[in-house]
Design a protein around this motif. Structure first.
Motif, short mmCIF file in Angstrom:
data_model
loop_
_atom_site.label_atom_id
_atom_site.label_comp_id
_atom_site.label_asym_id
_atom_site.label_seq_id
_atom_site.Cartn_x
_atom_site.Cartn_y
_atom_site.Cartn_z
N ALA A 100 0.17 -1.51 2.05
CA ALA A 100 -0.42 -2.81 2.16
C ALA A 100 0.99 -4.16 1.33
O ALA A 100 0.04 -4.98 1.66
CB ALA A 100 -1.67 -2.95 2.59
N ALA A 101 0.05 -3.69 0.36
CA ALA A 101 0.51 -4.42 -1.28
C ALA A 101 1.64 -5.07 -0.76
O ALA A 101 2.05 -6.06 -1.21
CB ALA A 101 0.72 -3.47 -2.00
N GLY A 102 2.76 -3.43 -0.39
CA GLY A 102 4.04 -4.44 -0.67
C GLY A 102 4.30 -5.12 0.58
O GLY A 102 5.70 -5.71 0.65
N TRP A 103 3.71 -4.63 1.69
CA TRP A 103 3.58 -5.80 3.37
C TRP A 103 3.46 -7.54 2.35
O TRP A 103 4.16 -8.33 2.89
CB TRP A 103 3.16 -4.92 3.85
N CYS A 104 1.80 -6.67 2.05
CA CYS A 104 1.62 -8.12 1.87
C CYS A 104 2.49 -8.79 1.10
O CYS A 104 2.26 -10.54 0.94
CB CYS A 104 0.14 -8.22 1.53
N ALA A 105 2.67 -8.68 0.05
CA ALA A 105 3.50 -9.28 -1.37
C ALA A 105 5.14 -9.81 -0.22
O ALA A 105 5.31 -11.47 -0.54
CB ALA A 105 4.27 -8.39 -2.26
N GLY A 106 5.62 -9.10 0.43
CA GLY A 106 6.48 -10.01 1.56
C GLY A 106 6.46 -10.56 2.19
O GLY A 106 7.49 -11.82 2.51
N ALA A 127 -0.33 -8.48 -4.84
CA ALA A 127 -0.05 -7.10 -4.38
C ALA A 127 -0.76 -5.96 -5.45
O ALA A 127 -1.78 -5.58 -3.94
CB ALA A 127 1.39 -6.79 -5.37
N PRO A 128 -0.92 -6.59 -6.36
CA PRO A 128 -2.74 -5.99 -7.64
C PRO A 128 -3.52 -6.48 -6.45
O PRO A 128 -4.40 -5.26 -6.70
CB PRO A 128 -1.71 -6.07 -8.72
N ILE A 129 -3.86 -7.44 -6.08
CA ILE A 129 -5.13 -7.35 -5.61
C ILE A 129 -5.71 -6.80 -4.34
O ILE A 129 -6.35 -6.20 -4.23
CB ILE A 129 -5.37 -9.94 -5.11
N VAL A 130 -4.41 -6.29 -3.44
CA VAL A 130 -4.18 -5.54 -2.26
C VAL A 130 -3.95 -4.76 -2.61
O VAL A 130 -5.69 -3.89 -2.11
CB VAL A 130 -2.44 -6.31 -1.59
N ASN A 131 -3.47 -3.63 -3.26
CA ASN A 131 -4.05 -2.76 -3.89
C ASN A 131 -4.82 -1.87 -4.39
O ASN A 131 -5.69 -0.95 -3.94
CB ASN A 131 -2.56 -2.51 -4.75
N THR A 132 -5.39 -2.42 -5.20
CA THR A 132 -6.88 -2.56 -6.19
C THR A 132 -7.89 -2.58 -5.07
O THR A 132 -8.98 -1.79 -4.79
CB THR A 132 -7.04 -3.20 -7.33
N GLY A 133 -7.34 -3.17 -3.95
CA GLY A 133 -9.13 -3.52 -3.12
C GLY A 133 -9.07 -2.75 -2.26
O GLY A 133 -10.45 -2.42 -1.93
N ILE A 134 -8.39 -2.68 -1.33
CA ILE A 134 -8.21 -1.05 -0.35
C ILE A 134 -8.91 -0.40 -1.32
O ILE A 134 -9.57 0.82 -0.86
CB ILE A 134 -7.30 -1.01 -0.27
N PHE A 135 -8.32 0.74 -2.58
CA PHE A 135 -9.58 1.64 -3.16
C PHE A 135 -10.95 1.50 -3.04
O PHE A 135 -11.39 2.15 -3.25
CB PHE A 135 -8.42 1.42 -4.74
N LEU A 136 -10.80 -0.09 -3.73
CA LEU A 136 -12.05 0.07 -3.66
C LEU A 136 -12.91 0.00 -2.86
O LEU A 136 -14.06 0.43 -3.01
CB LEU A 136 -12.14 -1.45 -4.69
N VAL A 137 -12.66 -0.25 -1.10
CA VAL A 137 -13.02 -0.31 -0.09
C VAL A 137 -13.00 1.25 0.29
O VAL A 137 -13.87 1.47 0.44
CB VAL A 137 -12.31 -0.32 1.20
N GLY A 138 -12.26 1.83 -0.01
CA GLY A 138 -12.18 3.84 0.06
C GLY A 138 -13.34 4.25 -1.30
O GLY A 138 -14.37 5.18 -0.50
N MET A 139 -13.36 3.88 -2.28
CA MET A 139 -14.66 4.28 -3.14
C MET A 139 -16.10 3.93 -2.42
O MET A 139 -16.66 4.58 -3.10
CB MET A 139 -14.11 3.70 -4.59
N LEU A 140 -16.20 2.56 -2.59
CA LEU A 140 -17.74 2.25 -1.62
C LEU A 140 -17.94 2.47 -0.15
O LEU A 140 -18.85 2.70 0.05
CB LEU A 140 -17.40 0.69 -1.81
N THR A 141 -16.99 3.21 0.41
CA THR A 141 -17.57 3.99 1.66
C THR A 141 -17.63 5.34 2.09
O THR A 141 -18.42 6.07 1.55
CB THR A 141 -16.36 2.88 2.95
N VAL A 142 -15.66 5.66 1.94
CA VAL A 142 -15.84 7.19 2.01
C VAL A 142 -16.32 7.83 0.62
O VAL A 142 -17.03 9.10 0.87
CB VAL A 142 -14.83 7.43 2.91
N PHE A 143 -15.32 7.25 -0.16
CA PHE A 143 -15.80 8.12 -1.53
C PHE A 143 -17.10 7.87 -2.14
O PHE A 143 -16.90 8.31 -3.89
CB PHE A 143 -14.48 8.43 -2.37
N ARG A 144 -18.03 6.65 -2.13
CA ARG A 144 -19.29 6.54 -2.58
C ARG A 144 -19.98 7.49 -3.43
O ARG A 144 -20.32 7.37 -4.46
CB ARG A 144 -20.09 5.73 -1.75
#
Length: 200
Positions: A100-106, A127-144
């Motif tokens: 997603a980070a690479g795709w959005c940057a493009g 790129a870093p915003i999308v990369n970190t954002g998806i990580f945070l979503v994962g941590m706050l949902t599935v991996f909370r």
């Protein structure tokens, strides 16, 4: 696209992919226990030069390397805990955030094609915003729950999930990597573009 151009593009993408693999193994220590990783830079460069699909491919390479490091317990205690709890979703998060980070940057670079410098700067920021954002979503949902167990393990039991995820897990490291990506990616992309113009 002519055959020679296709071959050249494949070689350039392969070189960027190799750089990603190498950079993912290198973490630069900073004062205060912080670290700096430059792995998003070649992803942004590829996305700017070759488009969203190339950015997604390079991001996928990044995600696969991260997944391998997590599988082999070389990405830290939290990542290992995530893998034990749910390996499929852990791998999905690792790969998805890179793609997603690479795709959005493009996409951003393409949208600002007529204002190339602005497009490069925005792509480097996205790129870093999308990369970190998806990580945070994962941590706050599935991996909370996994995250909060990890917080307790490091003596931060009772800390709010959002605060722990945003400030402790991401925090200053994100800001440093964001700044480095923003400063270096436009410079590198500009140099590569200049070199490619002279070799055509």
């Amino acid at each position: 696209m002519k055959t020679n151009q296709k071959i050249l593009r494949m070689v350039e993408l392969a070189m960027l992919a190799a750089i990603i693999v190498v950079l993912q193994q290198i973490v630069i220590p900073l004062p205060g226990g912080l670290t700096l990783s430059l792995v998003l830079i070649p992803i942004v460069v590829g996305a700017v030069l070759f488009g969203p699909a190339a950015g997604a491919i390079l991001g996928g390479v990044f995600g696969i390397v991260v997944t391998f490091l997590v599988m082999t317990a070389r990405a830290g205690e939290l990542s290992t805990m995530m893998w034990v709890a749910n390996p499929i979703v852990t791998a999905l998060v690792c790969v998805l955030k890179g793609v997603a980070a690479g795709w959005c940057a493009g996409l951003v670079a393409r949208a600002f094609k007529k204002r190339a410098f602005v497009g490069i700067v925005l792509a480097a920021a996205v790129a870093p915003i999308v990369n970190t954002g998806i990580f945070l979503v994962g941590m706050l949902t599935v991996f909370r729950e996994v995250m909060m167990t990890f917080a307790a393990n490091i003596g931060m039991a009772g800390t709010g999930a959002v605060y722990f995820a945003v400030v402790v897990l991401v925090g200053v490291n994100f800001l440093i990597e964001f700044a480095a990506n923003l400063i270096l990616s436009p410079t590198i992309a500009s140099i590569v573009k200049a070199v490619r113009k002279t070799t055509r």
